[in-house]
Scaffold this motif. Structure first.
Motif, PDB file in Angstrom:
ATOM      1  N   TRP A  25       0.786  -1.256  -0.102  1.00 57.08           N
ATOM      2  CA  TRP A  25      -0.291   0.884   0.061  1.00 57.08           C
ATOM      3  C   TRP A  25       1.082   1.000   0.346  1.00 57.08           C
ATOM      4  O   TRP A  25       1.928   1.227   0.371  1.00 57.08           O
ATOM      5  CB  TRP A  25      -1.023   0.603   1.350  1.00 57.08           C
ATOM      6  N   ASP A  26      -0.070   2.683   0.101  1.00 56.34           N
ATOM      7  CA  ASP A  26       0.786   3.826  -0.119  1.00 56.34           C
ATOM      8  C   ASP A  26       1.713   4.374   1.037  1.00 56.34           C
ATOM      9  O   ASP A  26       2.015   4.878   0.626  1.00 56.34           O
ATOM     10  CB  ASP A  26       0.157   4.227  -1.284  1.00 56.34           C
ATOM     11  N   ASP A  27       0.553   3.720   2.184  1.00 51.52           N
ATOM     12  CA  ASP A  27       0.917   4.804   3.073  1.00 51.52           C
ATOM     13  C   ASP A  27      -0.251   6.290   3.204  1.00 51.52           C
ATOM     14  O   ASP A  27       0.774   7.308   4.540  1.00 51.52           O
ATOM     15  CB  ASP A  27       1.852   4.871   4.013  1.00 51.52           C
ATOM     16  N   THR A  28      -0.110   6.369   2.220  1.00 54.50           N
ATOM     17  CA  THR A  28      -0.539   7.877   2.149  1.00 54.50           C
ATOM     18  C   THR A  28      -1.822   8.198   1.233  1.00 54.50           C
ATOM     19  O   THR A  28      -2.651   9.463   1.816  1.00 54.50           O
ATOM     20  CB  THR A  28       0.435   8.540   0.517  1.00 54.50           C
ATOM     21  N   CYS A  29      -3.078   7.015   1.298  1.00 53.16           N
ATOM     22  CA  CYS A  29      -4.350   7.551   0.583  1.00 53.16           C
ATOM     23  C   CYS A  29      -4.799   8.272   2.042  1.00 53.16           C
ATOM     24  O   CYS A  29      -4.502   7.229   3.053  1.00 53.16           O
ATOM     25  CB  CYS A  29      -4.536   6.945  -0.026  1.00 53.16           C
ATOM     26  N   PRO A  30      -6.240   8.385   1.852  1.00 57.39           N
ATOM     27  CA  PRO A  30      -6.808   8.357   3.136  1.00 57.39           C
ATOM     28  C   PRO A  30      -7.465   7.023   3.936  1.00 57.39           C
ATOM     29  O   PRO A  30      -7.105   7.265   5.202  1.00 57.39           O
ATOM     30  CB  PRO A  30      -8.070   8.731   3.049  1.00 57.39           C
ATOM     31  N   ALA A  31      -7.217   6.167   3.408  1.00 55.02           N
ATOM     32  CA  ALA A  31      -7.836   4.899   3.907  1.00 55.02           C
ATOM     33  C   ALA A  31      -6.617   4.122   4.854  1.00 55.02           C
ATOM     34  O   ALA A  31      -6.465   3.513   5.864  1.00 55.02           O
ATOM     35  CB  ALA A  31      -7.836   3.550   2.577  1.00 55.02           C
ATOM     36  N   CYS A  32      -5.568   4.356   4.383  1.00 62.38           N
ATOM     37  CA  CYS A  32      -3.786   3.818   4.384  1.00 62.38           C
ATOM     38  C   CYS A  32      -4.157   5.165   5.860  1.00 62.38           C
ATOM     39  O   CYS A  32      -3.733   4.416   7.563  1.00 62.38           O
ATOM     40  CB  CYS A  32      -2.399   4.097   3.430  1.00 62.38           C
ATOM     41  N   ARG A  33      -4.374   6.249   5.713  1.00 62.90           N
ATOM     42  CA  ARG A  33      -4.068   7.016   7.046  1.00 62.90           C
ATOM     43  C   ARG A  33      -5.241   7.157   8.430  1.00 62.90           C
ATOM     44  O   ARG A  33      -4.905   7.185   9.145  1.00 62.90           O
ATOM     45  CB  ARG A  33      -4.410   8.378   6.504  1.00 62.90           C
ATOM     46  N   ALA A  34      -6.149   6.542   7.621  1.00 65.03           N
ATOM     47  CA  ALA A  34      -7.186   6.201   8.547  1.00 65.03           C
ATOM     48  C   ALA A  34      -6.365   5.062   9.174  1.00 65.03           C
ATOM     49  O   ALA A  34      -8.317   3.748  10.588  1.00 65.03           O
ATOM     50  CB  ALA A  34      -8.603   5.365   7.832  1.00 65.03           C
ATOM     51  N   GLY A  35      -5.537   3.938   9.222  1.00 65.11           N
ATOM     52  CA  GLY A  35      -5.641   2.162   9.463  1.00 65.11           C
ATOM     53  C   GLY A  35      -5.855   1.626   8.629  1.00 65.11           C
ATOM     54  O   GLY A  35      -5.808   0.411   9.370  1.00 65.11           O
ATOM     55  N   HIS A  36      -6.597   1.717   7.455  1.00 67.77           N
ATOM     56  CA  HIS A  36      -6.987   0.516   6.679  1.00 67.77           C
ATOM     57  C   HIS A  36      -5.958   0.097   5.455  1.00 67.77           C
ATOM     58  O   HIS A  36      -6.371   0.736   4.623  1.00 67.77           O
ATOM     59  CB  HIS A  36      -8.598   1.048   6.424  1.00 67.77           C
ATOM     60  N   GLN A  37      -5.329   0.141   5.664  1.00 67.03           N
ATOM     61  CA  GLN A  37      -4.279  -0.396   4.557  1.00 67.03           C
ATOM     62  C   GLN A  37      -4.374  -1.023   3.590  1.00 67.03           C
ATOM     63  O   GLN A  37      -4.695  -1.250   1.923  1.00 67.03           O
ATOM     64  CB  GLN A  37      -2.592  -0.838   4.900  1.00 67.03           C
ATOM     65  N   HIS A  38      -4.835  -2.626   3.750  1.00 65.99           N
ATOM     66  CA  HIS A  38      -5.487  -3.633   3.907  1.00 65.99           C
ATOM     67  C   HIS A  38      -6.546  -2.830   1.771  1.00 65.99           C
ATOM     68  O   HIS A  38      -6.872  -3.289   1.153  1.00 65.99           O
ATOM     69  CB  HIS A  38      -6.057  -4.617   3.857  1.00 65.99           C
ATOM     70  N   ILE A  39      -7.321  -2.057   2.388  1.00 64.91           N
ATOM     71  CA  ILE A  39      -8.127  -1.179   1.155  1.00 64.91           C
ATOM     72  C   ILE A  39      -7.970   0.219   0.872  1.00 64.91           C
ATOM     73  O   ILE A  39      -8.699   1.226   0.240  1.00 64.91           O
ATOM     74  CB  ILE A  39      -9.469  -1.737   1.809  1.00 64.91           C
TER      75      ILE A  39
END
Length: 355
Positions: free
Chosen positions: A91-105
């Motif tokens: 994952w990119d660790d920068t998108c809204p899902a990643c920043r919310a802790g949902h890296q798998h999506i």
């Protein structure tokens, strides 16, 4: 040994060809895949349904077990010979899902084996961060079921299964049966709905109750089973319009529907039923690391009886034919590809195995 790989080249066309290998770079590990499962997503790719996403020639496979061969610079936690499986997500660790802790999506998720080369080859280089260690007592063929078990663990978690929940799993293929087994281990009372006689028989051998939607009035059976209260939870794993209807119809007041199957086109759904019974719909996609860790424990302690779910093991050069066997249905559940066999000496014969 010259490495081989199973490649998707066009709709309904697979080949087995020599694969390029190079030393692992910083933070990477080179693996020797042992066993790789063929899953429903692989079949979607084979049918050409994912051509807008998959870059050809594409090496398939993401349900795997294997051993470390070489480690790249700065990799300290892994050594050659370590038995591992891979959580195939970057994952990119920068998108809204990643920043919310949902890296798998992650919005820009790289699903390794779909968006980038997969495990159905003799040598496979992946980020060291994707590895999970396998117990030394866990056979590597059994360990190839960890990834789909992690899917089931995540699905059961998303559905909020509680002890005693009356649960209906619509679709008794590999993931459906794994969901049923994981839900049962969590304390649920489970029923499986599946039209295939072979898959119903296997579910029953595993101690599950299985119904045939062609012959059984599923809604009537649920009403009798729950004393007219309806099911607490339903999982839609069939991918069929009729499966959606069944999953909605069996739910009682404030029941939860967990959508697991990939539906390639929009489906009609009885929203009045959702309103009238205050139902909840949740989606379930992939998994996180804790799901994988739990899946390893469930396969290792035989809560998941892997040997009963593995229908067949084929050498790497016979993988194209195995896709046809799965596509045709029949008496198969999970087929594994043995990547420890065959070399480029078999490549001439393998070219004739393209389908």
């Amino acid at each position: 040994m010259t490495a081989l790989a199973v490649r998707y080249t066009a709709a309904r066309t697979l080949d087995t060809a020599p694969a390029e290998t190079s030393p692992p770079g910083p933070g990477e590990v080179e693996l020797a895949p042992a066993f790789v499962g063929i899953c429903g997503t692989d079949l979607h790719i084979f049918h050409g349904d994912m051509d807008t996403r998959v870059r050809t020639p594409a090496v398939l496979g993401h349900e795997m077990s294997g051993r470390v061969v070489r480690v790249g610079p700065d990799v300290e936690d892994w050594q050659p010979g370590d038995a591992v499986t891979v959580m195939p997500l970057r994952w990119d660790d920068t998108c809204p899902a990643c920043r919310a802790g949902h890296q798998h999506i992650c919005r820009h998720l790289d699903f390794i084996g779909i968006d980038s080369p997969g495990a159905m080859q003799h040598r496979w280089t992946v980020p060291a961060t994707t590895l999970l260690r396998l117990p030394p007592t866990l056979p590597l063929d059994h360990a190839a079921l960890v990834e789909p078990t992690a899917v089931a663990v995540h699905d059961v978690g998303r559905a909020g299964i509680r002890d005693g929940d009356k649960t209906v799993v619509v679709g008794g293929g590999p993931v459906g049966v794994l969901i049923a087994l994981v839900a049962r281990a969590a304390g649920a009372d489970v029923r499986v709905v599946e039209p295939s006689a072979h898959r119903r028989a296997l579910a029953r051998q595993l101690g599950l109750t299985a119904w045939n939607p062609a012959d059984d009035d599923v809604t009537e059976l649920v009403e009798k089973w729950t004393e007219d209260a309806g099911a607490d939870v339903a999982f839609e794993v069939s991918g069929a319009a009729g499966g959606v209807d069944t999953a909605v119809d069996v739910l009682g007041a404030r029941g939860r529907l967990c959508l697991v199957a990939i539906h390639p086109r929009p489906r009609e759904i009885n929203l009045h039923r959702f309103f009238w019974r205050e139902l909840t719909l949740v989606g379930a996609r992939l998994y996180d690391r804790s799901d994988f860790e739990k899946a390893i424990r469930l396969v290792a302690d035989r809560t998941i009886p892997a040997e009963q779910l593995i229908s067949k093991v084929v050498p790497l050069t016979e993988a194209p034919a195995a896709f046809e066997a799965l596509e045709g249905g029949g008496d198969v559940m999970k087929i594994l590809v043995d990547c420890t066999t065959d070399t480029a000496d078999d490549a001439d014969a393998a070219q004739g195995a393209a389908v």
